[in-house]
Design a protein around this motif. Sequence first.
Motif, PDB file in Angstrom:
ATOM      1  N   PHE A 120       0.812  -1.220   0.000  1.00 50.26           N
ATOM      2  CA  PHE A 120       0.000   0.000   0.000  1.00 50.26           C
ATOM      3  C   PHE A 120       0.845   1.269   0.000  1.00 50.26           C
ATOM      4  O   PHE A 120       0.329   2.356  -0.231  1.00 50.26           O
ATOM      5  CB  PHE A 120      -0.958  -0.005   1.193  1.00 50.26           C
ATOM      6  N   ARG A 121       2.145   1.142   0.255  1.00 49.60           N
ATOM      7  CA  ARG A 121       3.038   2.295   0.214  1.00 49.60           C
ATOM      8  C   ARG A 121       3.759   2.416  -1.131  1.00 49.60           C
ATOM      9  O   ARG A 121       4.363   3.434  -1.445  1.00 49.60           O
ATOM     10  CB  ARG A 121       4.073   2.203   1.346  1.00 49.60           C
ATOM     11  N   THR A 122       3.705   1.341  -1.937  1.00 54.99           N
ATOM     12  CA  THR A 122       4.425   1.325  -3.215  1.00 54.99           C
ATOM     13  C   THR A 122       3.476   1.420  -4.402  1.00 54.99           C
ATOM     14  O   THR A 122       3.741   2.160  -5.352  1.00 54.99           O
ATOM     15  CB  THR A 122       5.266   0.040  -3.343  1.00 54.99           C
ATOM     16  N   PHE A 123       2.374   0.674  -4.347  1.00 50.78           N
ATOM     17  CA  PHE A 123       1.450   0.572  -5.478  1.00 50.78           C
ATOM     18  C   PHE A 123       0.107   1.221  -5.143  1.00 50.78           C
ATOM     19  O   PHE A 123      -0.228   1.418  -3.970  1.00 50.78           O
ATOM     20  CB  PHE A 123       1.221  -0.892  -5.843  1.00 50.78           C
ATOM     21  N   ASN A 124      -0.680   1.525  -6.189  1.00 48.38           N
ATOM     22  CA  ASN A 124      -2.021   2.076  -5.926  1.00 48.38           C
ATOM     23  C   ASN A 124      -3.014   0.992  -5.506  1.00 48.38           C
ATOM     24  O   ASN A 124      -4.088   1.300  -5.006  1.00 48.38           O
ATOM     25  CB  ASN A 124      -2.551   2.859  -7.135  1.00 48.38           C
ATOM     26  N   CYS A 125      -2.653  -0.271  -5.730  1.00 46.40           N
ATOM     27  CA  CYS A 125      -3.456  -1.421  -5.292  1.00 46.40           C
ATOM     28  C   CYS A 125      -4.889  -1.397  -5.831  1.00 46.40           C
ATOM     29  O   CYS A 125      -5.812  -1.950  -5.224  1.00 46.40           O
ATOM     30  CB  CYS A 125      -3.461  -1.553  -3.762  1.00 46.40           C
ATOM     31  N   GLY A 126      -5.091  -0.744  -6.963  1.00 45.90           N
ATOM     32  CA  GLY A 126      -6.402  -0.745  -7.600  1.00 45.90           C
ATOM     33  C   GLY A 126      -7.190   0.529  -7.456  1.00 45.90           C
ATOM     34  O   GLY A 126      -8.261   0.665  -8.043  1.00 45.90           O
ATOM     35  N   ILE A 127      -6.660   1.495  -6.691  1.00 48.26           N
ATOM     36  CA  ILE A 127      -7.343   2.777  -6.488  1.00 48.26           C
ATOM     37  C   ILE A 127      -6.457   3.897  -7.018  1.00 48.26           C
ATOM     38  O   ILE A 127      -5.381   4.165  -6.485  1.00 48.26           O
ATOM     39  CB  ILE A 127      -7.663   3.021  -4.996  1.00 48.26           C
ATOM     40  N   GLY A 128      -6.914   4.575  -8.076  1.00 54.01           N
ATOM     41  CA  GLY A 128      -6.091   5.599  -8.691  1.00 54.01           C
ATOM     42  C   GLY A 128      -6.345   7.003  -8.179  1.00 54.01           C
ATOM     43  O   GLY A 128      -5.500   7.886  -8.344  1.00 54.01           O
ATOM     44  N   MET A 129      -7.507   7.219  -7.580  1.00 56.47           N
ATOM     45  CA  MET A 129      -7.837   8.538  -7.051  1.00 56.47           C
ATOM     46  C   MET A 129      -8.826   8.382  -5.906  1.00 56.47           C
ATOM     47  O   MET A 129      -9.689   7.496  -5.950  1.00 56.47           O
ATOM     48  CB  MET A 129      -8.419   9.431  -8.157  1.00 56.47           C
ATOM     49  N   VAL A 130      -8.680   9.216  -4.879  1.00 53.93           N
ATOM     50  CA  VAL A 130      -9.561   9.163  -3.715  1.00 53.93           C
ATOM     51  C   VAL A 130     -10.217  10.520  -3.511  1.00 53.93           C
ATOM     52  O   VAL A 130      -9.548  11.555  -3.539  1.00 53.93           O
ATOM     53  CB  VAL A 130      -8.787   8.753  -2.446  1.00 53.93           C
ATOM     54  N   LEU A 131     -11.542  10.520  -3.313  1.00 55.99           N
ATOM     55  CA  LEU A 131     -12.305  11.740  -3.094  1.00 55.99           C
ATOM     56  C   LEU A 131     -12.915  11.714  -1.701  1.00 55.99           C
ATOM     57  O   LEU A 131     -13.498  10.700  -1.291  1.00 55.99           O
ATOM     58  CB  LEU A 131     -13.430  11.881  -4.125  1.00 55.99           C
ATOM     59  N   ALA A 132     -12.783  12.826  -0.982  1.00 54.51           N
ATOM     60  CA  ALA A 132     -13.450  12.992   0.309  1.00 54.51           C
ATOM     61  C   ALA A 132     -14.690  13.839   0.086  1.00 54.51           C
ATOM     62  O   ALA A 132     -14.591  14.988  -0.376  1.00 54.51           O
ATOM     63  CB  ALA A 132     -12.518  13.657   1.314  1.00 54.51           C
ATOM     64  N   VAL A 133     -15.865  13.287   0.394  1.00 53.05           N
ATOM     65  CA  VAL A 133     -17.125  13.966   0.070  1.00 53.05           C
ATOM     66  C   VAL A 133     -18.080  13.921   1.263  1.00 53.05           C
ATOM     67  O   VAL A 133     -17.995  13.027   2.112  1.00 53.05           O
ATOM     68  CB  VAL A 133     -17.815  13.310  -1.152  1.00 53.05           C
ATOM     69  N   PRO A 134     -19.013  14.885   1.325  1.00 51.58           N
ATOM     70  CA  PRO A 134     -20.033  14.852   2.379  1.00 51.58           C
ATOM     71  C   PRO A 134     -20.948  13.637   2.210  1.00 51.58           C
ATOM     72  O   PRO A 134     -21.267  13.235   1.079  1.00 51.58           O
ATOM     73  CB  PRO A 134     -20.818  16.154   2.152  1.00 51.58           C
ATOM     74  N   ASN A 135     -21.380  13.089   3.323  1.00 51.07           N
ATOM     75  CA  ASN A 135     -22.218  11.879   3.288  1.00 51.07           C
ATOM     76  C   ASN A 135     -23.518  12.082   2.514  1.00 51.07           C
ATOM     77  O   ASN A 135     -24.030  11.148   1.885  1.00 51.07           O
ATOM     78  CB  ASN A 135     -22.557  11.436   4.716  1.00 51.07           C
TER      79      ASN A 135
END
Length: 348
Positions: free
Chosen positions: A297-312
């Motif tokens: 998880f520190r070297t590869f994206n492991c399948g997730i290229g972008m992360v968004l933080a959004v209101p519920n």
Amino acid sequence: MGSKRMTYKDAGVDIAAGNSFVSMIKPLVKATFRPEVMTEIGGFGGLFSLNTSKYKHPVLVSGTDGVGTKLKLAFLTDRHDTVGIDLVAMCVNDIVVQGAEPLFFLDYLATGHLEPAKAADIVKGISAGCIQAGCALIGGETAEMPGFYAAGEYDIAGFAVGVVERDNIIDGSSITVGNTLIGLASSGLHSNGYSLARKVLMERMALPIDGIIPGVEKSVADELLTPTRIYAKSVLNLLRDFSVNGIAHITGGGLLENIPRILPNGCKALINRTSWEMPAIFRALQDGGNIDDEEMFRTFNCGIGMVLAVPNRDIDEIMIRLSGLHEQAFVIGEIAKCEHGKECVELV
């Protein structure tokens, strides 16, 4: 001393090849142009007329990057028409996370001996990436430097400029405890971790470049040369209608190093590692290299290229929109209070 008159070509620089290359790429470059572009290829500088009437307080956002050792795969396979997509992706994905619309792109290609057809393939990928991102390729530099690179090798770098309204800049400062984290699927390794990936697949597992990766059922070349996904148009589409408090591009450093870059003090990200299925290539690398979870998880994206933080409140509608934009998206976690007062990521 000899009496033969020397030329630049005698020293290894072929001006005629350079001119041939420029002629080959002109239609590729023009295919990326937006209405704001004011110059044709071949000038000393690219001109772009920013329509300031569209903005109250426009802010320019810039980013630069390369492709790294993924280029080694291009050299080994003699396949050069996709690494340009990676180059654009690494730059535009970095600026869109701040809410910026990519406007234009410039590239730099350096090689020991210019091969016009190969160089045109590289620009073909850059052009395709710019079209995917909606930005114009308005200039670049091709440097032929004899003796500087090994035969058949080159390096590429890029530079992207975008624009965002000052009040709409996304910097993570509005992230709050309780926000939901949405992960956008990657298309594979993207352009990170290739030194380790090659060592595992081609040394530890002794796979040839055309060898099939166990459990992946694709060759080393086909899997590792899969272009980086460009998220610009999907993210900008979301931003038109939804509040997004923070966005992280998952590049070198993986989820563990990139998400903290957008977290305000006192917040941590709780990532549910079972909320998405890690693609087969990452499982093959982990098993083949006996790599522990934290290193993965520190070297590869492991399948997730972008992360968004959004209101519920917007989760359901955002997920529907992303599906309509052909993005595979997962709810991967939430923002929690960090007791130590320091931003961090926890895998749960």
